[in-house]
Design a protein around this motif. Structure first.
Motif, PDB file in Angstrom:
ATOM      1  N   ALA A   1       0.804  -1.223   0.000  1.00 51.12           N
ATOM      2  CA  ALA A   1       0.000   0.000   0.000  1.00 51.12           C
ATOM      3  C   ALA A   1       0.836   1.272   0.000  1.00 51.12           C
ATOM      4  CB  ALA A   1      -0.948   0.001   1.199  1.00 51.12           C
ATOM      5  N   VAL A   2       1.803   1.358   0.889  1.00 52.82           N
ATOM      6  CA  VAL A   2       2.565   2.594   1.015  1.00 52.82           C
ATOM      7  C   VAL A   2       3.568   2.733  -0.129  1.00 52.82           C
ATOM      8  CG1 VAL A   2       4.093   3.939   2.505  1.00 52.82           C
ATOM      9  CG2 VAL A   2       2.216   2.623   3.507  1.00 52.82           C
ATOM     10  N   GLY A   3       4.147   1.637  -0.555  1.00 51.96           N
ATOM     11  CA  GLY A   3       5.112   1.689  -1.657  1.00 51.96           C
ATOM     12  C   GLY A   3       4.567   2.359  -2.908  1.00 51.96           C
ATOM     13  N   PRO A   4       3.414   1.904  -3.418  1.00 49.10           N
ATOM     14  CA  PRO A   4       2.877   2.540  -4.622  1.00 49.10           C
ATOM     15  C   PRO A   4       2.526   4.019  -4.432  1.00 49.10           C
ATOM     16  CG  PRO A   4       1.889   0.393  -4.328  1.00 49.10           C
ATOM     17  CD  PRO A   4       2.691   0.675  -3.089  1.00 49.10           C
ATOM     18  N   VAL A   5       2.066   4.388  -3.249  1.00 50.86           N
ATOM     19  CA  VAL A   5       1.742   5.803  -3.013  1.00 50.86           C
ATOM     20  C   VAL A   5       3.016   6.638  -3.071  1.00 50.86           C
ATOM     21  CG1 VAL A   5       0.878   7.489  -1.346  1.00 50.86           C
ATOM     22  CG2 VAL A   5      -0.311   5.339  -1.639  1.00 50.86           C
ATOM     23  N   THR A   6       4.073   6.189  -2.424  1.00 52.64           N
ATOM     24  CA  THR A   6       5.302   6.975  -2.430  1.00 52.64           C
ATOM     25  C   THR A   6       5.878   7.101  -3.841  1.00 52.64           C
ATOM     26  OG1 THR A   6       6.651   5.050  -1.848  1.00 52.64           O
ATOM     27  CG2 THR A   6       5.898   6.419  -0.036  1.00 52.64           C
ATOM     28  N   VAL A   7       5.820   6.033  -4.607  1.00 52.84           N
ATOM     29  CA  VAL A   7       6.358   6.082  -5.973  1.00 52.84           C
ATOM     30  C   VAL A   7       5.472   6.957  -6.871  1.00 52.84           C
ATOM     31  CG1 VAL A   7       6.858   4.719  -8.038  1.00 52.84           C
ATOM     32  CG2 VAL A   7       7.572   3.882  -5.792  1.00 52.84           C
ATOM     33  N   ALA A   8       4.166   6.725  -6.850  1.00 55.22           N
ATOM     34  CA  ALA A   8       3.256   7.495  -7.708  1.00 55.22           C
ATOM     35  C   ALA A   8       3.273   8.974  -7.335  1.00 55.22           C
ATOM     36  CB  ALA A   8       1.841   6.933  -7.618  1.00 55.22           C
ATOM     37  N   ALA A   9       3.285   9.271  -6.041  1.00 53.26           N
ATOM     38  CA  ALA A   9       3.317  10.675  -5.615  1.00 53.26           C
ATOM     39  C   ALA A   9       4.617  11.341  -6.047  1.00 53.26           C
ATOM     40  CB  ALA A   9       3.136  10.761  -4.099  1.00 53.26           C
TER      41      ALA A   9
ATOM     42  N   HIS B   1      -2.500  10.023  -9.988  1.00 55.70           N
ATOM     43  CA  HIS B   1      -3.354  10.553  -8.914  1.00 55.70           C
ATOM     44  C   HIS B   1      -4.293   9.467  -8.385  1.00 55.70           C
ATOM     45  CE1 HIS B   1      -5.665  13.240  -6.469  1.00 55.70           C
ATOM     46  NE2 HIS B   1      -6.756  13.023  -7.169  1.00 55.70           N
ATOM     47  N   ARG B   2      -4.832   8.683  -9.288  1.00 57.27           N
ATOM     48  CA  ARG B   2      -5.735   7.605  -8.855  1.00 57.27           C
ATOM     49  C   ARG B   2      -4.992   6.574  -8.003  1.00 57.27           C
ATOM     50  NH1 ARG B   2     -10.027   3.969 -12.273  1.00 57.27           N
ATOM     51  NH2 ARG B   2     -10.714   2.818 -10.452  1.00 57.27           N
ATOM     52  N   VAL B   3      -3.777   6.224  -8.398  1.00 56.17           N
ATOM     53  CA  VAL B   3      -2.972   5.300  -7.604  1.00 56.17           C
ATOM     54  C   VAL B   3      -2.779   5.873  -6.200  1.00 56.17           C
ATOM     55  CG1 VAL B   3      -0.641   4.340  -7.325  1.00 56.17           C
ATOM     56  CG2 VAL B   3      -1.792   4.194  -9.537  1.00 56.17           C
ATOM     57  N   CYS B   4      -2.457   7.152  -6.111  1.00 59.23           N
ATOM     58  CA  CYS B   4      -2.260   7.779  -4.798  1.00 59.23           C
ATOM     59  C   CYS B   4      -3.540   7.731  -3.970  1.00 59.23           C
ATOM     60  CB  CYS B   4      -1.812   9.235  -4.967  1.00 59.23           C
ATOM     61  SG  CYS B   4      -0.138   9.402  -5.605  1.00 59.23           S
ATOM     62  N   ARG B   5      -4.671   8.051  -4.581  1.00 62.08           N
ATOM     63  CA  ARG B   5      -5.949   8.055  -3.845  1.00 62.08           C
ATOM     64  C   ARG B   5      -6.330   6.655  -3.372  1.00 62.08           C
ATOM     65  NH1 ARG B   5      -8.865  10.350  -8.120  1.00 62.08           N
ATOM     66  NH2 ARG B   5     -10.145   8.513  -7.896  1.00 62.08           N
ATOM     67  N   VAL B   6      -6.305   5.702  -4.278  1.00 64.91           N
ATOM     68  CA  VAL B   6      -6.756   4.347  -3.950  1.00 64.91           C
ATOM     69  C   VAL B   6      -5.834   3.701  -2.920  1.00 64.91           C
ATOM     70  CG1 VAL B   6      -7.076   2.022  -4.887  1.00 64.91           C
ATOM     71  CG2 VAL B   6      -7.978   4.008  -6.120  1.00 64.91           C
ATOM     72  N   TYR B   7      -4.536   3.777  -3.150  1.00 69.50           N
ATOM     73  CA  TYR B   7      -3.613   3.111  -2.239  1.00 69.50           C
ATOM     74  C   TYR B   7      -3.505   3.822  -0.896  1.00 69.50           C
ATOM     75  CZ  TYR B   7      -2.258  -0.473  -5.510  1.00 69.50           C
ATOM     76  OH  TYR B   7      -2.267  -1.562  -6.340  1.00 69.50           O
ATOM     77  N   SER B   8      -3.852   5.103  -0.845  1.00 70.54           N
ATOM     78  CA  SER B   8      -3.867   5.765   0.463  1.00 70.54           C
ATOM     79  C   SER B   8      -4.982   5.199   1.331  1.00 70.54           C
ATOM     80  CB  SER B   8      -4.006   7.278   0.315  1.00 70.54           C
ATOM     81  OG  SER B   8      -5.261   7.622  -0.232  1.00 70.54           O
ATOM     82  N   VAL B   9      -6.087   4.821   0.714  1.00 70.09           N
ATOM     83  CA  VAL B   9      -7.175   4.182   1.469  1.00 70.09           C
ATOM     84  C   VAL B   9      -6.765   2.766   1.873  1.00 70.09           C
ATOM     85  CG1 VAL B   9      -9.568   3.380   1.363  1.00 70.09           C
ATOM     86  CG2 VAL B   9      -8.953   5.601   0.390  1.00 70.09           C
ATOM     87  N   VAL B  10      -6.170   2.030   0.955  1.00 66.73           N
ATOM     88  CA  VAL B  10      -5.696   0.682   1.259  1.00 66.73           C
ATOM     89  C   VAL B  10      -4.638   0.747   2.367  1.00 66.73           C
ATOM     90  CG1 VAL B  10      -4.489  -1.351   0.326  1.00 66.73           C
ATOM     91  CG2 VAL B  10      -6.219  -0.173  -1.059  1.00 66.73           C
TER      92      VAL B  10
ATOM     93  N   VAL C   1      -0.143  14.796   5.856  1.00 66.36           N
ATOM     94  CA  VAL C   1       0.494  15.446   4.700  1.00 66.36           C
ATOM     95  C   VAL C   1      -0.117  14.919   3.406  1.00 66.36           C
ATOM     96  CG1 VAL C   1       2.672  15.629   3.393  1.00 66.36           C
ATOM     97  CG2 VAL C   1       2.656  16.019   5.866  1.00 66.36           C
ATOM     98  N   LEU C   2      -0.317  13.614   3.337  1.00 67.09           N
ATOM     99  CA  LEU C   2      -0.890  13.022   2.122  1.00 67.09           C
ATOM    100  C   LEU C   2      -2.328  13.482   1.916  1.00 67.09           C
ATOM    101  CD1 LEU C   2      -0.565  11.070  -0.281  1.00 67.09           C
ATOM    102  CD2 LEU C   2      -1.412   9.263   1.226  1.00 67.09           C
ATOM    103  N   ALA C   3      -3.152  13.320   2.940  1.00 66.54           N
ATOM    104  CA  ALA C   3      -4.581  13.599   2.791  1.00 66.54           C
ATOM    105  C   ALA C   3      -4.903  15.089   2.693  1.00 66.54           C
ATOM    106  CB  ALA C   3      -5.349  12.992   3.961  1.00 66.54           C
ATOM    107  N   LEU C   4      -4.181  15.907   3.437  1.00 67.24           N
ATOM    108  CA  LEU C   4      -4.529  17.330   3.511  1.00 67.24           C
ATOM    109  C   LEU C   4      -3.719  18.223   2.578  1.00 67.24           C
ATOM    110  CD1 LEU C   4      -4.868  17.575   7.389  1.00 67.24           C
ATOM    111  CD2 LEU C   4      -6.698  17.267   5.702  1.00 67.24           C
ATOM    112  N   LEU C   5      -2.574  17.748   2.132  1.00 66.64           N
ATOM    113  CA  LEU C   5      -1.717  18.598   1.308  1.00 66.64           C
ATOM    114  C   LEU C   5      -1.421  18.009  -0.066  1.00 66.64           C
ATOM    115  CD1 LEU C   5       0.759  19.665   4.144  1.00 66.64           C
ATOM    116  CD2 LEU C   5      -1.158  20.983   3.227  1.00 66.64           C
ATOM    117  N   VAL C   6      -0.938  16.771  -0.107  1.00 64.05           N
ATOM    118  CA  VAL C   6      -0.500  16.187  -1.383  1.00 64.05           C
ATOM    119  C   VAL C   6      -1.688  15.917  -2.314  1.00 64.05           C
ATOM    120  CG1 VAL C   6       0.620  14.187  -2.466  1.00 64.05           C
ATOM    121  CG2 VAL C   6       1.645  15.245  -0.438  1.00 64.05           C
ATOM    122  N   LEU C   7      -2.679  15.164  -1.841  1.00 62.80           N
ATOM    123  CA  LEU C   7      -3.809  14.821  -2.719  1.00 62.80           C
ATOM    124  C   LEU C   7      -4.577  16.056  -3.202  1.00 62.80           C
ATOM    125  CD1 LEU C   7      -5.090  11.540  -1.028  1.00 62.80           C
ATOM    126  CD2 LEU C   7      -3.776  11.769  -3.145  1.00 62.80           C
TER     127      LEU C   7
END
Length: 153
Positions: free
Chosen positions: A16-24, A51-60, A96-102
């Motif tokens: 979950a976290v790996g794909p978010v860090t790479v996609a972001a 962006h979709r990868v970041c959104r989906v994997y942040s929930v996962v 940071v992810l939910a309130l700033l990056v996304l």
């Protein structure tokens, strides 16, 4: 049971976290390329996918702290300083992810659809993404090193 919980916790972090860090991390450069290409449909599609990868994997990724708490409880380390610091840093990374990056990604995506994309906004997003990645790196090190651990590692 502890080994199972720890295994699921680590797998969730990797998956979950790996794909978010790479996609972001890839997102700001993809926005720059899309802007340079005149927002052609293919490059905008790439940006949307990141962006979709970041959104989906942040929930996962919510599974990571859930299984982390279960593992810590099983190991009886919920009060250890290294874990409390890790929890605070994990909450900061999630914030940071939910309130700033996304939201910044969404604004830059909207800019590709019509308005102009600001170089400053893209640079700021790259910096915020770096902060997010750094927080996760510190948490990972704390999870491995575990200061004060009695495991002898």
């Amino acid at each position: 049971m502890t080994k199972f919980l720890l295994s699921v916790h680590v797998l969730a972090a990797i998956v979950a976290v790996g794909p978010v860090t790479v996609a972001a991390s890839m997102f700001p450069a993809a926005v720059r390329r899309a802007h340079a290409a005149g927002a052609d449909p293919a490059s905008v599609a790439d940006v949307r996918l990141l962006h979709r990868v970041c959104r989906v994997y942040s929930v996962v990724g919510l599974a990571v702290p859930v299984f982390g708490f279960a593992t810590a409880s099983s190991l009886r380390v919920l009060g250890d300083a290294w874990l409390i610091v890790s929890i605070v840093l994990t909450a900061a990374a999630a914030g940071v992810l939910a309130l700033l990056v996304l939201p910044a990604q969404e604004r830059l995506l909207a800019g590709l659809d019509g308005a102009s994309t600001s170089r400053d906004a893209t640079a700021r997003l790259a910096m915020l993404t770096g902060v997010f990645n750094l927080l996760w790196a510190v948490v990972t090190v704390l999870m491995i090193v575990r200061p004060g651990s009695t495991t002898g590692v």
